[in-house]
Design a protein around this motif. Structure first.
Motif, PDB file in Angstrom:
ATOM      1  N   THR A  30       0.760  -1.120   0.152  1.00 15.64           N
ATOM      2  CA  THR A  30       0.030  -0.033  -0.123  1.00 15.64           C
ATOM      3  C   THR A  30       0.848   1.475   0.036  1.00 15.64           C
ATOM      4  N   VAL A  31       2.129   1.164   0.792  1.00 18.11           N
ATOM      5  CA  VAL A  31       2.880   2.547   0.889  1.00 18.11           C
ATOM      6  C   VAL A  31       3.671   2.708  -0.413  1.00 18.11           C
ATOM      7  N   LYS A  32       3.363   3.744  -1.033  1.00 17.52           N
ATOM      8  CA  LYS A  32       4.105   4.475  -2.260  1.00 17.52           C
ATOM      9  C   LYS A  32       5.370   5.123  -2.105  1.00 17.52           C
ATOM     10  N   VAL A  33       5.462   5.961  -0.988  1.00 19.56           N
ATOM     11  CA  VAL A  33       6.631   6.733  -0.702  1.00 19.56           C
ATOM     12  C   VAL A  33       8.002   5.975  -0.768  1.00 19.56           C
ATOM     13  N   PRO A  34       9.030   6.701  -0.894  1.00 20.20           N
ATOM     14  CA  PRO A  34      10.452   6.026  -0.962  1.00 20.20           C
ATOM     15  C   PRO A  34      10.601   5.825   0.689  1.00 20.20           C
ATOM     16  N   LEU A  35      11.093   4.471   0.653  1.00 12.87           N
ATOM     17  CA  LEU A  35      11.581   3.962   2.026  1.00 12.87           C
ATOM     18  C   LEU A  35      13.131   3.764   2.141  1.00 12.87           C
ATOM     19  N   VAL A  36      14.013   4.326   3.275  1.00  9.48           N
ATOM     20  CA  VAL A  36      15.094   4.282   3.166  1.00  9.48           C
ATOM     21  C   VAL A  36      15.740   3.729   4.550  1.00  9.48           C
ATOM     22  N   PHE A  37      16.575   2.611   4.408  1.00  3.22           N
ATOM     23  CA  PHE A  37      16.896   2.001   5.901  1.00  3.22           C
ATOM     24  C   PHE A  37      18.233   3.192   6.461  1.00  3.22           C
ATOM     25  N   LEU A  66      21.327  -6.453   0.379  1.00  8.42           N
ATOM     26  CA  LEU A  66      20.929  -5.430  -0.919  1.00  8.42           C
ATOM     27  C   LEU A  66      19.855  -6.214  -1.740  1.00  8.42           C
ATOM     28  N   LYS A  67      20.451  -7.533  -1.978  1.00  6.48           N
ATOM     29  CA  LYS A  67      19.224  -8.242  -2.721  1.00  6.48           C
ATOM     30  C   LYS A  67      17.915  -8.137  -1.922  1.00  6.48           C
ATOM     31  N   ASN A  68      17.946  -8.238  -0.645  1.00 10.94           N
ATOM     32  CA  ASN A  68      16.571  -8.264   0.163  1.00 10.94           C
ATOM     33  C   ASN A  68      15.942  -6.901  -0.038  1.00 10.94           C
ATOM     34  N   CYS A  69      16.733  -5.864   0.206  1.00  5.92           N
ATOM     35  CA  CYS A  69      16.407  -4.562   0.128  1.00  5.92           C
ATOM     36  C   CYS A  69      15.766  -4.357  -1.267  1.00  5.92           C
ATOM     37  N   LYS A  70      16.447  -4.669  -2.340  1.00  9.81           N
ATOM     38  CA  LYS A  70      15.564  -4.603  -3.752  1.00  9.81           C
ATOM     39  C   LYS A  70      14.412  -5.510  -3.703  1.00  9.81           C
ATOM     40  N   GLU A  71      14.406  -6.529  -3.383  1.00 10.53           N
ATOM     41  CA  GLU A  71      13.124  -7.334  -3.349  1.00 10.53           C
ATOM     42  C   GLU A  71      11.969  -6.774  -2.439  1.00 10.53           C
ATOM     43  N   CYS A  72      12.132  -6.373  -1.463  1.00  6.46           N
ATOM     44  CA  CYS A  72      11.012  -5.834  -0.579  1.00  6.46           C
ATOM     45  C   CYS A  72      10.636  -4.400  -0.659  1.00  6.46           C
ATOM     46  N   GLY A  73      11.575  -3.537  -1.644  1.00  4.29           N
ATOM     47  CA  GLY A  73      11.223  -2.172  -2.060  1.00  4.29           C
ATOM     48  C   GLY A  73      11.707  -1.196  -1.379  1.00  4.29           C
ATOM     49  N   ILE A  74      12.815  -1.577  -0.810  1.00  3.25           N
ATOM     50  CA  ILE A  74      13.581  -0.319  -0.179  1.00  3.25           C
ATOM     51  C   ILE A  74      14.403   0.700  -1.256  1.00  3.25           C
ATOM     52  N   ASP A  75      14.359   1.674  -0.911  1.00  2.69           N
ATOM     53  CA  ASP A  75      15.049   2.561  -2.120  1.00  2.69           C
ATOM     54  C   ASP A  75      16.358   3.153  -1.758  1.00  2.69           C
ATOM     55  N   GLY A  76      16.515   3.138  -0.668  1.00  2.00           N
ATOM     56  CA  GLY A  76      18.304   3.589  -0.384  1.00  2.00           C
ATOM     57  C   GLY A  76      18.631   3.179   0.943  1.00  2.00           C
ATOM     58  N   VAL A  77      19.960   3.473   1.276  1.00  5.58           N
ATOM     59  CA  VAL A  77      20.272   3.125   2.574  1.00  5.58           C
ATOM     60  C   VAL A  77      21.193   4.047   3.080  1.00  5.58           C
ATOM     61  N   ILE A  78      21.270   4.374   4.566  1.00  2.00           N
ATOM     62  CA  ILE A  78      22.080   5.609   4.971  1.00  2.00           C
ATOM     63  C   ILE A  78      22.860   4.628   5.877  1.00  2.00           C
ATOM     64  N   VAL A  79      24.481   4.963   6.109  1.00  2.20           N
ATOM     65  CA  VAL A  79      25.028   4.288   6.821  1.00  2.20           C
ATOM     66  C   VAL A  79      26.068   5.213   7.563  1.00  2.20           C
ATOM     67  N   PRO A  80      25.875   5.805   8.848  1.00  3.27           N
ATOM     68  CA  PRO A  80      26.619   6.819   9.492  1.00  3.27           C
ATOM     69  C   PRO A  80      27.793   6.559   9.760  1.00  3.27           C
ATOM     70  N   ASP A  81      28.472   5.296   9.864  1.00  2.00           N
ATOM     71  CA  ASP A  81      29.645   4.970  10.454  1.00  2.00           C
ATOM     72  C   ASP A  81      30.454   4.679   9.192  1.00  2.00           C
ATOM     73  N   LEU A  82      29.969   4.532   8.257  1.00  2.00           N
ATOM     74  CA  LEU A  82      30.971   4.147   7.098  1.00  2.00           C
ATOM     75  C   LEU A  82      31.599   5.246   6.332  1.00  2.00           C
ATOM     76  N   PRO A  83      33.035   5.562   6.517  1.00  2.00           N
ATOM     77  CA  PRO A  83      33.548   6.759   5.918  1.00  2.00           C
ATOM     78  C   PRO A  83      33.201   6.831   4.460  1.00  2.00           C
ATOM     79  N   PHE A  84      33.446   8.065   3.679  1.00  2.00           N
ATOM     80  CA  PHE A  84      33.536   8.141   2.276  1.00  2.00           C
ATOM     81  C   PHE A  84      34.514   7.249   1.755  1.00  2.00           C
ATOM     82  N   GLU A  85      35.582   7.392   2.314  1.00  4.84           N
ATOM     83  CA  GLU A  85      36.906   6.578   1.608  1.00  4.84           C
ATOM     84  C   GLU A  85      36.628   5.043   1.628  1.00  4.84           C
TER      85      GLU A  85
END
Length: 267
Positions: free
Chosen positions: A86-93, A109-128
């Motif tokens: 039912t929910v259409k807006v983007p969902l992000v973990f 990530l495979k499960n994210c794709k299959e269940c409809g997760i649009d993005g992930v935010i990982v605060p403790d993963l440095p850009f590098e």
């Protein structure tokens, strides 16, 4: 156009956050559905973790309650699959690298794709060090959402250059939590991002009032609210859905009223 792009298209976005499983996954499911109904343009779901280093006391306590309630990553995936009917807006973990690594990056990530997760935010993963996750995100069409902070300085343009989905602009030093006063150099941070990319930039960490949401949305592409919503859930528990719904409604109205003011000025 992706769901995340649609969330920011021709408007300021209001983004809400809840910790999945606090006080139960059934309540989380009801909260997500209600927040969408009340106007949330994008919803972040926190995956509970025992050591959430970027979180203040409010969200730390929510993580502990969710874990004690028996919340697991697999159960969260099952809930997302259910609400996606039912929910259409983007969902992000929003999660930390340890839970993803322990679960298995590819499997996660495979499960994210299959269940409809649009993005992930990982605060403790440095850009590098993001490649080990962001490359797999690309493979499965899940946006790896970057964060920039007041301490990013010369790295802001470097981060923005590779950004996708939207950029999470951290308004304050320290951990998450409601604040009376937000940082004053956010406009400069957003300006540096916009010199580099058209990817939207939304501000979070500390926003709780309508005035703060309007101020932050006025200098960026949207406002993110987490701790204030999690506080309502902590206070009202199973009865929190109506309280959160009313709060999200008011915050969305505030952001929309800003859009109307800006449109009038532009005429």
């Amino acid at each position: 156009m992706t769901r995340i792009e649609e969330a920011f298209y021709d408007k300021k976005a209001f983004i809400s956050f809840v910790t999945a499983g606090d006080p139960s996954l059934e309540v989380t499911k009801q909260l997500v559905i209600r927040m969408e109904q009340e106007g949330a343009d994008l919803i972040e779901l926190g995956i509970p973790f025992s050591d959430p280093v970027a979180e203040g006391p409010v969200i730390q306590a929510a993580n502990e309650r969710a874990l004690k309630a028996g919340t697991t990553t697999d159960k969260i995936f099952a809930m997302v699959k259910e609400i996606r009917k039912t929910v259409k807006v983007p969902l992000v973990f929003l999660t930390y690298y340890n839970p993803i690594f322990t679960y298995g990056v590819e499997r996660f990530l495979k499960n994210c794709k299959e269940c409809g997760i649009d993005g992930v935010i990982v605060p403790d993963l440095p850009f590098e060090e993001k490649r080990e996750l962001s490359d797999v995100c690309k493979e499965y069409g899940v946006a790896f959402i970057s964060l920039i902070a007041p301490t990013s300085h010369d790295r802001i343009k470097m981060i923005a250059k590779e950004a996708e989905g939207f950029i999470y602009c951290v308004s304050s030093l320290g951990v998450t939590g409601v604040r009376a006063k937000l940082a004053s150099d956010i406009e400069n941070m957003v300006s540096l991002v916009r010199q580099t990319t058209n990817v939207p930039c939304a501000v979070g960490f500390g926003i709780a009032t309508k005035e703060q949401a309007m101020d932050m949305a006025s200098i960026s592409d949207g406002a993110i609210v987490g701790s204030a919503i999690v506080e309502l859930v902590a206070k009202h528990k199973e009865a929190a859905v109506d309280y959160v719904g009313e709060y999200v409604h008011q915050m969305k109205q505030a952001v929309e009223s800003l859009e109307e003011v800006q449109e009038e000025i532009a005429k």
